[in-house]
Design a protein around this motif. Structure first.
Motif, PDB file in Angstrom:
ATOM      1  N   THR A 122       1.124 -13.398  -5.470  1.00 33.24           N
ATOM      2  CA  THR A 122       0.870 -13.469  -4.034  1.00 33.24           C
ATOM      3  C   THR A 122       1.781 -12.474  -3.328  1.00 33.24           C
ATOM      4  O   THR A 122       2.990 -12.443  -3.576  1.00 33.24           O
ATOM      5  N   PHE A 123       1.183 -11.669  -2.442  1.00 31.87           N
ATOM      6  CA  PHE A 123       1.925 -10.616  -1.758  1.00 31.87           C
ATOM      7  C   PHE A 123       2.344 -11.063  -0.357  1.00 31.87           C
ATOM      8  O   PHE A 123       1.952 -12.139   0.121  1.00 31.87           O
ATOM      9  N   LEU A 124       3.137 -10.250   0.291  1.00 28.76           N
ATOM     10  CA  LEU A 124       3.707 -10.610   1.587  1.00 28.76           C
ATOM     11  C   LEU A 124       2.669 -10.664   2.708  1.00 28.76           C
ATOM     12  O   LEU A 124       2.919 -11.267   3.750  1.00 28.76           O
ATOM     13  N   ASP A 125       1.511 -10.029   2.497  1.00 25.04           N
ATOM     14  CA  ASP A 125       0.438 -10.131   3.482  1.00 25.04           C
ATOM     15  C   ASP A 125      -0.489 -11.304   3.190  1.00 25.04           C
ATOM     16  O   ASP A 125      -1.576 -11.409   3.757  1.00 25.04           O
ATOM     17  N   ARG A 132      -2.510  -0.924   3.977  1.00 25.73           N
ATOM     18  CA  ARG A 132      -1.834   0.367   3.951  1.00 25.73           C
ATOM     19  C   ARG A 132      -1.542   0.770   2.515  1.00 25.73           C
ATOM     20  O   ARG A 132      -0.903   0.035   1.792  1.00 25.73           O
ATOM     21  N   GLY A 133      -2.025   1.914   2.098  1.00 23.23           N
ATOM     22  CA  GLY A 133      -1.629   2.461   0.809  1.00 23.23           C
ATOM     23  C   GLY A 133      -2.342   1.897  -0.387  1.00 23.23           C
ATOM     24  O   GLY A 133      -2.020   2.245  -1.503  1.00 23.23           O
ATOM     25  N   LEU A 134      -3.322   0.964  -0.191  1.00 19.39           N
ATOM     26  CA  LEU A 134      -4.014   0.399  -1.338  1.00 19.39           C
ATOM     27  C   LEU A 134      -5.241   1.231  -1.660  1.00 19.39           C
ATOM     28  O   LEU A 134      -6.064   1.523  -0.801  1.00 19.39           O
ATOM     29  N   SER A 135      -5.383   1.613  -2.916  1.00 17.80           N
ATOM     30  CA  SER A 135      -6.547   2.386  -3.325  1.00 17.80           C
ATOM     31  C   SER A 135      -7.757   1.484  -3.460  1.00 17.80           C
ATOM     32  O   SER A 135      -7.658   0.299  -3.746  1.00 17.80           O
ATOM     33  N   PHE A 147       3.757  -2.687  -8.656  1.00 16.76           N
ATOM     34  CA  PHE A 147       4.109  -1.517  -7.852  1.00 16.76           C
ATOM     35  C   PHE A 147       2.977  -0.487  -7.842  1.00 16.76           C
ATOM     36  O   PHE A 147       2.739   0.179  -6.832  1.00 16.76           O
ATOM     37  N   GLN A 148       2.273  -0.353  -8.959  1.00 18.12           N
ATOM     38  CA  GLN A 148       1.122   0.545  -8.994  1.00 18.12           C
ATOM     39  C   GLN A 148       0.017   0.039  -8.078  1.00 18.12           C
ATOM     40  O   GLN A 148      -0.629   0.816  -7.375  1.00 18.12           O
ATOM     41  N   HIS A 149      -0.188  -1.263  -8.090  1.00 18.71           N
ATOM     42  CA  HIS A 149      -1.213  -1.861  -7.230  1.00 18.71           C
ATOM     43  C   HIS A 149      -0.910  -1.610  -5.749  1.00 18.71           C
ATOM     44  O   HIS A 149      -1.793  -1.264  -4.962  1.00 18.71           O
ATOM     45  N   ARG A 151      10.963   1.253  -5.113  1.00 20.01           N
ATOM     46  CA  ARG A 151      10.788  -0.038  -5.763  1.00 20.01           C
ATOM     47  C   ARG A 151      12.053  -0.883  -5.837  1.00 20.01           C
ATOM     48  O   ARG A 151      11.985  -2.074  -6.114  1.00 20.01           O
ATOM     49  N   GLU A 152      13.189  -0.270  -5.584  1.00 24.18           N
ATOM     50  CA  GLU A 152      14.457  -0.948  -5.851  1.00 24.18           C
ATOM     51  C   GLU A 152      14.731  -2.123  -4.921  1.00 24.18           C
ATOM     52  O   GLU A 152      15.609  -2.947  -5.199  1.00 24.18           O
ATOM     53  N   TYR A 153      13.997  -2.227  -3.809  1.00 23.97           N
ATOM     54  CA  TYR A 153      14.240  -3.304  -2.856  1.00 23.97           C
ATOM     55  C   TYR A 153      13.498  -4.596  -3.203  1.00 23.97           C
ATOM     56  O   TYR A 153      13.775  -5.640  -2.618  1.00 23.97           O
ATOM     57  N   PHE A 154      12.540  -4.536  -4.131  1.00 23.41           N
ATOM     58  CA  PHE A 154      11.590  -5.629  -4.305  1.00 23.41           C
ATOM     59  C   PHE A 154      11.655  -6.268  -5.686  1.00 23.41           C
ATOM     60  O   PHE A 154      12.180  -5.692  -6.636  1.00 23.41           O
ATOM     61  N   GLY A 155      11.116  -7.464  -5.785  1.00 24.11           N
ATOM     62  CA  GLY A 155      11.041  -8.165  -7.050  1.00 24.11           C
ATOM     63  C   GLY A 155       9.994  -9.262  -6.984  1.00 24.11           C
ATOM     64  O   GLY A 155       9.264  -9.405  -5.995  1.00 24.11           O
ATOM     65  N   LEU A 156       9.910 -10.065  -8.049  1.00 22.95           N
ATOM     66  CA  LEU A 156       8.973 -11.176  -8.139  1.00 22.95           C
ATOM     67  C   LEU A 156       9.749 -12.460  -8.381  1.00 22.95           C
ATOM     68  O   LEU A 156      10.655 -12.502  -9.216  1.00 22.95           O
TER      69      LEU A 156
END
Length: 274
Positions: A31-34, A1-4, A56-58, A64-69
């Motif tokens: 590594t992402f959540l999927d 979803r949403g990935l170019s 975030f661009q990827h 963005r405020e909910y997420f981090g690394l």
């Protein structure tokens, strides 16, 4: 979803104009959540904000405020499961390599995670934001960070099945069709029930969700998950004044204290002076 298409194909992101492999750049694996992984190349002096912006661009995330690394010191892969005291959140202000205490140009590993859980998922503006929070809560269930009774896990699994598979179809939803979702109950408290019987209950619930879109099923999943006592709580081990083992939980309302998996005290942020 949403990935170019372009961001999926390239796999290389540069902060400076130099190509990968030069002495001024080092590879970063996220590594992402999927469970997908992406490699970025950053200047050795890059700050945390440089990597966060690329991530975030990827993902093409606007909220963005909910997420981090998160990362382990030294840049090694983060272990699977709840290990909050062995990991750190990437600081946007400071250089990445100094935070991770990395020497040389070796690759480092980080994981994209929800940093701030939402007490009311319906207020999130973007469906794509909710999708990532949904993925995080699924991960929390499968790794045991989020504890839940079997009845709630069964309901949550039925919504996950609706989101992934769509409406219940007797022809395709045969015995064993819920096997990919068994990890959601791997850490479920207090059940010796047979897997086939649990699957039967979940399938009955899945039938009731007919017509729900993936986004609707994911929102319903979160609406029920948010009621769990351990939802969004990051636990850290400690000792009380008598030397007994406790766990300190960080939440949106304040600090909570658990002992033997029971909440014994709460300190609201408004009452915490020091």
């Amino acid at each position: 979803r949403g990935l170019s298409t372009s961001s999926l194909q390239s796999g290389v992101y540069k902060v400076s104009g130099e190509g990968p492999g030069t002495m001024r750049q080092f590879p970063v694996h996220v590594t992402f959540l999927d469970e997908t992984m992406q490699r970025f190349f950053l200047d050795k002096k890059a700050k945390g904000s440089d990597l966060l912006n690329l991530v975030f661009q990827h993902l093409e995330l606007s909220e963005r405020e909910y997420f981090g690394l998160i990362f382990n010191e030294g840049g090694t892969p983060v272990p699977v499961g709840p290990a909050p005291d062995s990991t750190r959140w990437l600081d946007p202000v400071n250089p990445i390599r100094k935070q991770m205490r990395v020497k040389g140009v070796g690759s480092v590993h980080l994981q994209f995670r929800v940093k701030f859980y939402v007490t009311d998922p319906s207020r999130i503006q973007e469906e794509y934001t909710r999708y990532h929070i949904y993925l995080q809560v699924k991960l929390d269930l499968s790794t045991g960070r989020l504890k839940s009774p079997l009845s709630t896990v069964s309901l949550l699994t039925s919504y996950a099945a609706q989101s992934t598979l769509g409406d219940y179809d007797p022809d395709s939803c045969r015995t064993g069709y819920l096997a990919p979702f068994h990890n959601l109950r791997a850490h479920c408290a207090g059940t010796d029930d047979d897997d086939l019987e649990i699957d039967r209950r979940i399938a009955e619930l899945h039938r009731l969700h007919k017509g729900q879109s993936p986004a609707e099923a994911e929102l319903n999943f979160l609406e029920h998950a948010k009621r769990l006592e351990m939802f969004g709580i990051s636990l850290h081990p400690g000792k009380d004044s008598n030397g007994r083992d406790i766990e300190l939980g960080v939440t949106s309302i304040g600090l909570v204290v658990f002992q033997n998996n029971l909440k014994i005290n709460t300190f609201s942020w408004s009452k915490i002076v020091k």
